[in-house]
Write a protein that holds these residues in place. Structure first.
Motif, PDB file in Angstrom:
ATOM      1  N   ILE A 205       0.836  -1.205   0.000  1.00 43.61           N
ATOM      2  CA  ILE A 205       0.000   0.000   0.000  1.00 43.61           C
ATOM      3  C   ILE A 205       0.871   1.256   0.000  1.00 43.61           C
ATOM      4  O   ILE A 205       0.466   2.301  -0.502  1.00 43.61           O
ATOM      5  N   THR A 206       2.096   1.129   0.514  1.00 44.47           N
ATOM      6  CA  THR A 206       2.973   2.314   0.565  1.00 44.47           C
ATOM      7  C   THR A 206       3.311   2.829  -0.833  1.00 44.47           C
ATOM      8  O   THR A 206       3.620   3.997  -0.994  1.00 44.47           O
ATOM      9  N   GLN A 207       3.224   1.948  -1.834  1.00 42.08           N
ATOM     10  CA  GLN A 207       3.498   2.402  -3.189  1.00 42.08           C
ATOM     11  C   GLN A 207       2.473   3.455  -3.626  1.00 42.08           C
ATOM     12  O   GLN A 207       2.714   4.240  -4.518  1.00 42.08           O
ATOM     13  N   TYR A 208       1.311   3.439  -2.978  1.00 39.38           N
ATOM     14  CA  TYR A 208       0.240   4.385  -3.312  1.00 39.38           C
ATOM     15  C   TYR A 208       0.114   5.503  -2.273  1.00 39.38           C
ATOM     16  O   TYR A 208      -0.858   6.238  -2.275  1.00 39.38           O
ATOM     17  N   THR A 439       9.417  10.289   4.171  1.00 38.75           N
ATOM     18  CA  THR A 439       9.018   9.137   4.987  1.00 38.75           C
ATOM     19  C   THR A 439       7.512   9.166   5.197  1.00 38.75           C
ATOM     20  O   THR A 439       6.877  10.214   5.083  1.00 38.75           O
ATOM     21  N   TYR A 440       6.994   8.007   5.464  1.00 34.40           N
ATOM     22  CA  TYR A 440       5.557   7.877   5.710  1.00 34.40           C
ATOM     23  C   TYR A 440       5.355   7.115   7.008  1.00 34.40           C
ATOM     24  O   TYR A 440       6.123   6.211   7.334  1.00 34.40           O
ATOM     25  N   ARG A 441       4.287   7.448   7.665  1.00 34.90           N
ATOM     26  CA  ARG A 441       3.905   6.672   8.828  1.00 34.90           C
ATOM     27  C   ARG A 441       3.229   5.381   8.349  1.00 34.90           C
ATOM     28  O   ARG A 441       3.305   4.346   8.979  1.00 34.90           O
ATOM     29  N   LEU A 442       2.558   5.484   7.213  1.00 38.83           N
ATOM     30  CA  LEU A 442       1.873   4.335   6.628  1.00 38.83           C
ATOM     31  C   LEU A 442       2.857   3.209   6.348  1.00 38.83           C
ATOM     32  O   LEU A 442       3.918   3.428   5.774  1.00 38.83           O
ATOM     33  N   LYS A 443       2.509   2.011   6.772  1.00 43.20           N
ATOM     34  CA  LYS A 443       3.348   0.838   6.505  1.00 43.20           C
ATOM     35  C   LYS A 443       2.597  -0.090   5.555  1.00 43.20           C
ATOM     36  O   LYS A 443       1.380   0.031   5.392  1.00 43.20           O
TER      37      LYS A 443
END
Ligand SMILES: [Zn+2]
Ligand SMILES: [Zn+2]
Length: 861
Positions: A205-208, A439-443
């Motif tokens: 999902i991080t790709q999106y 960076t993202y918090r989403l994993k």
């Protein structure tokens, strides 16, 4: 003398009316069926979130579905082609728990619950098109989960990796990050989630992440609070990764120890402040912390203590509130920009699994770092100042970036913060000690579950150990083989012993596990984990458009016609679970060319909760109100109308049985009046005369004002409570005019218009009664296919309005003037009023202020 039955007014009896109509509606499958995608009508896709089939509808469901049902009926009456489906989110753990408790197979338990809830929905009179029903636990549905899994695998979006995962000891399974709330399981509020190292399947999902974030800006039809929650969850931050080298210990100097130096990488959004860094701080579980502790028993002890403290805080659920503590390691790291040595600390508020597990601490320009430095006497070094100095330097910490410049920062001194951030990131890249990064918090979404009642993952492990042969997936070698589409569905075996111990229950079913490799024909083992049930709900609403398709999840042309969903209605608790996963799924399907929409739903509405005595309804509190009991006592119409009337739909609703009884009495009143005048109303005598009695004018005015109000509420903020209140006022007006109607002062045509209008207004809220009255009034067919009434502005206009008159700001009298009177007329009427004249007698009128339609104020001396 015996009273003739014919003289008795008919009594409102929902127990007679409702089952009668329900039986007829059940028999008429076309009634709520959507027309095909070739319909020339404007489409309207009205959707409520599908329930988990626990076996009983609760009031939260009733409220959610009553809102959707009112809207669907309104849209039908406005001439739309409406899709209004319902289904079952039927996989999940409760079925397994029930199987353990009652020794009932999960499938049997689930299907029996579905049958019971479908029956309850029918009794409530919800307008679902049952021909499009979707049940996610049936192979006809979940085979497409498997199909999507294979497509994701081909695209590199499904992958396997070993990582730390969240483990709920109560569920005996892994949870996604989104299913962990304050360190606890989303289904078990009291259960602390553990961390385990497991090899699991993930969706990338991080790709999106960027698309999911950017899309939020375009989603005006979604509540801002949901968009904010998603933004925070995705948690994008731009910054710079910088690697500090650990300086050699004095004791190591000259010892010939030439091992590669230890490195500490930090992520910062403010690399421009790095010349002000006066320490580097590590999470106690950081590998460098471990290395430094290895030869320092005292330090190792402090680290152990901090790890234990973090664990305790995590378990208490207050990790965020931990008292900040640190320990100086006595060692130094080298700032790669300045060459300066800064002390390395270990701090208990830094988590190993958050960011890089290390920070640079800049007390002069960060609140938290400042506080920590004050506590431990760490130096504070100012490196950012306002671009336009204004006397004294600002108090520290100074955290502004705009209109600020760097000082004491080597070659970047004098640069603005923004320019320095860009240049310093480029410098790090050029010198190979860091780079700009986002960076993202989403994993990534962990989708493996060690449970039985879910979709089998369509992968096998070949015992010959050859690597994956399909697609580009970055999986490790080890015999991971994707099944071909022709092998779908991988059916969940039904004969299975469910226990809560010993890993995936499917692993104990030899006939399931042992299979052959589709590539080499040799022996292979099936994957025994099943998919997260949020996979099921990520795309179910597309299946509704083509629920019987056996060749594909759905036909593209059908989805293209119906999507996006025009109105989605459900609970806000799904804001960062279902609502983010289904947005991801939509984007993947769009990239696969299956659909054209970027987002699943144009508009989202999150209804408030139903509470009782101030608390959420729950078995343990003993405050659950059963919809069935309400139907028996007051009827389905009264129950659902109350659910819409008792509070604005976005607010919490405190269930009061008196209120349901009140709605029931109101409906009985409507029934009595409509029955009394139905004979006159059903005489078709054309339009009402242009010459009207005062009573007739007043009634028609009330009717058309109510039509305007309810119509506006449907297109606006759905304050159905005020819509229903307006209908109640209309009924009061009708009751007040009974004498006039009985005296023949109101024409049959006006009576017909009045009662037909009232019935149509009630149809979205009280469908059974509305249908009953529609027949009595001579209406044909389903009242929900009759045209919604148009408000006649001419008839709705007030003929007279009331205007308060003040003298020196004090109210003296309220006068009545013809509606639409000009300023001069209103002023003259005010001045001519006897009370006003008495008040101004002997004084001078200095000024007359007229606020048209509202107020007259006289200023006198
Ligand atoms: Zn749990
Ligand atoms: Zn093989």
């Amino acid at each position: 003398m015996a009273k003739g039955a014919a003289d008795e007014p008919k009594r409102y009896d929902p127990a007679e009316i409702e089952p009668k109509w329900q039986a007829r509606w059940d028999a008429d499958t076309a009634l709520y069926a959507a027309e095909g995608h070739d319909s020339t009508k404007k489409k309207f896709y009205c959707l409520e979130m599908l329930p988990y089939p626990s076996g009983k509808l609760h009031m939260g469901h009733v409220r959610n579905y009553s809102i959707g049902d009112a809207l669907a009926r309104f849209m039908w009456m406005r001439g739309h082609n409406v899709l209004h489906p319902m289904g079952w989110d039927a996989f999940g753990l409760p079925a397994e728990n029930a199987a353990l408790k009652n020794n009932t197979p999960p499938r049997e338990w689930t299907l029996a619950n579905i049958a019971a809830m479908r029956e309850q929905m029918r009794r409530m009179g919800f307008s679902y098109d049952w021909a499009t029903e979707v049940t996610t636990c049936l192979p006809e549905y979940y085979r497409w989960n498997q199909w999507f899994f294979l497509k994701m695998y081909e695209r590199g979006l499904a992958f396997r990796k070993k990582s730390k995962v969240n483990w709920c000891p109560e569920c005996q399974t892994v949870l996604a990050n989104e299913q962990v709330i304050d360190g606890r399981c989303w289904r078990h509020e009291d259960t602390i989630v553990e961390q385990r190292d497991l090899t699991q399947w993930f969706f990338r999902i991080t790709q999106y992440a960027d698309q999911l974030l950017d899309g939020l800006d375009t989603m005006d039809g979604w509540p801002e609070k949901v968009r904010t929650m998603q933004r925070n969850w995705i948690g994008r931050s731009e910054g710079t990764l910088v690697t500090f080298r650990v300086a050699k210990d004095d004791r190591e100097q000259g010892t010939g120890n030439d091992e590669a130096p230890l490195e500490i990488t930090v992520f910062t959004t403010r690399v421009d402040t790095i010349f002000g860094a006066t320490s580097v701080q590590l999470a106690p579980e950081h590998p460098v912390a471990k290395s430094l502790g290895a030869c320092e028993p005292k330090l190792a002890g402090a680290i152990e203590q901090m790890i234990a403290g973090q664990k305790a805080a995590r378990e208490a659920g207050d990790l965020g509130a931990i008292e900040k503590q640190g320990v100086d390691t006595g060692r130094f790291a080298v700032n790669p920009y300045s060459g300066e040595r800064v002390p390395i600390w270990i701090a208990n508020y830094i988590l190993a699994d958050y960011g890089t597990g290390a920070i640079m601490s800049v007390p002069a320009h960060d609140e938290r770092d400042f506080e920590f430095a004050q506590k431990y006497g760490i130096p504070v070094k100012r490196v950012i100042v306002p671009a336009k100095p204004n006397g004294e330097l600002p108090v520290l910490p100074y955290t502004a970036e705009d209109e600020s410049v760097l000082i004491d920062s080597g070659q970047w001194t004098g640069r603005t913060c923004g320019a320095a951030q860009r240049e310093m990131a480029a410098f790090a890249k050029a010198k190979d000690f860091g780079s700009a990064t986002v960076t993202y918090r989403l994993k990534d979404w962990g989708v493996s579950r060690q449970r039985y009642w879910g979709t089998p993952i369509p992968m096998v492990y070949c015992e010959r150990g050859h690597a994956a042969t399909t697609g580009v997936a970055a999986v490790e070698a080890g015999g991971v083989v994707a099944l071909p589409e022709s092998a779908l569905p991988v059916v969940l075996p039904e004969q299975i012993e469910i226990t809560q111990q010993g890993g995936s229950p499917l692993g104990r079913v030899a006939e399931f596990v042992n299979t052959t490799c589709p590539v080499c024909g040799g022996p292979a083992r099936r994957e025994t984990d099943t998919m997260d049930t949020f996979v099921d709900s990520s795309w179910y609403f597309y299946r509704y458009t083509d629920a019987k398709n056996t060749a594909a999840p759905f036909a593209s042309d059908k989805a293209r016609y119906w999507f996006p969903i025009d109105q989605y209605i459900g609970g806000v608790e799904h804001a960062i679970l279902h609502l983010i996963y289904s947005r991801f799924w939509t984007k993947v399907m769009r990239d696969m060319g299956m659909i054209a929409n970027d987002e699943p739903a144009a508009r989202l509405f999150t209804q408030g909760m139903v509470i009782k005595d101030g608390a959420k309804m729950s078995k343990s509190k003993g405050n659950v109100v059963s919809p069935d009991d309400m139907i028996v006592r007051y009827g389905a119409d009264a129950t659902r109308m109350y659910a819409l009337f008792a509070a604005p739909p976005d607010r919490d609703l405190d269930w009061q049985e008196d209120g349901v009884a009140g709605i029931s009495r109101f409906l009985a009143r409507v029934y009595r009046l409509a029955s009394k005048y139905s004979e006159r109303a059903s005489q078709r005598v054309g339009k009402s005369a242009s010459q009207r009695s005062a009573a007739e004018g007043k009634l028609l005015r009330a009717l058309h004002q109510t039509i305007a109000k309810v119509t506006e509420d449907f297109s606006g903020r759905w304050h159905f409570n005020t819509s229903i209140a307006a209908v109640m006022i209309l009924v009061n007006e009708i009751a007040a005019a009974e004498a006039a109607m009985d005296a023949g002062e109101v024409s049959a045509a006006a009576i017909a218009e009045l009662f037909r209008g009232l019935t149509l207004l009630l149809a979205p809220f009280a469908p059974f009664l509305a249908q009953e009255l529609w027949g009595e009034l001579g209406g044909e067919g389903a009242v929900f296919r009759a045209a919604w009434p148009e408000a006649d502005a001419e008839l709705a206009r007030e003929s007279e309005i009331e205007i308060p008159v003040q003298v020196n700001g004090k109210l003296v009298v309220v006068i009545t003037v013809p509606a639409g009177s000009d300023e001069a007329t209103v002023k003259a009427a005010a001045l001519a009023n006897a009370k006003v004249q008495a008040r101004v007698e002997g004084k001078t009128v200095v000024k007359v202020i007229v606020v048209p339609g509202k107020l007259v104020n006289l200023v006198v001396k």
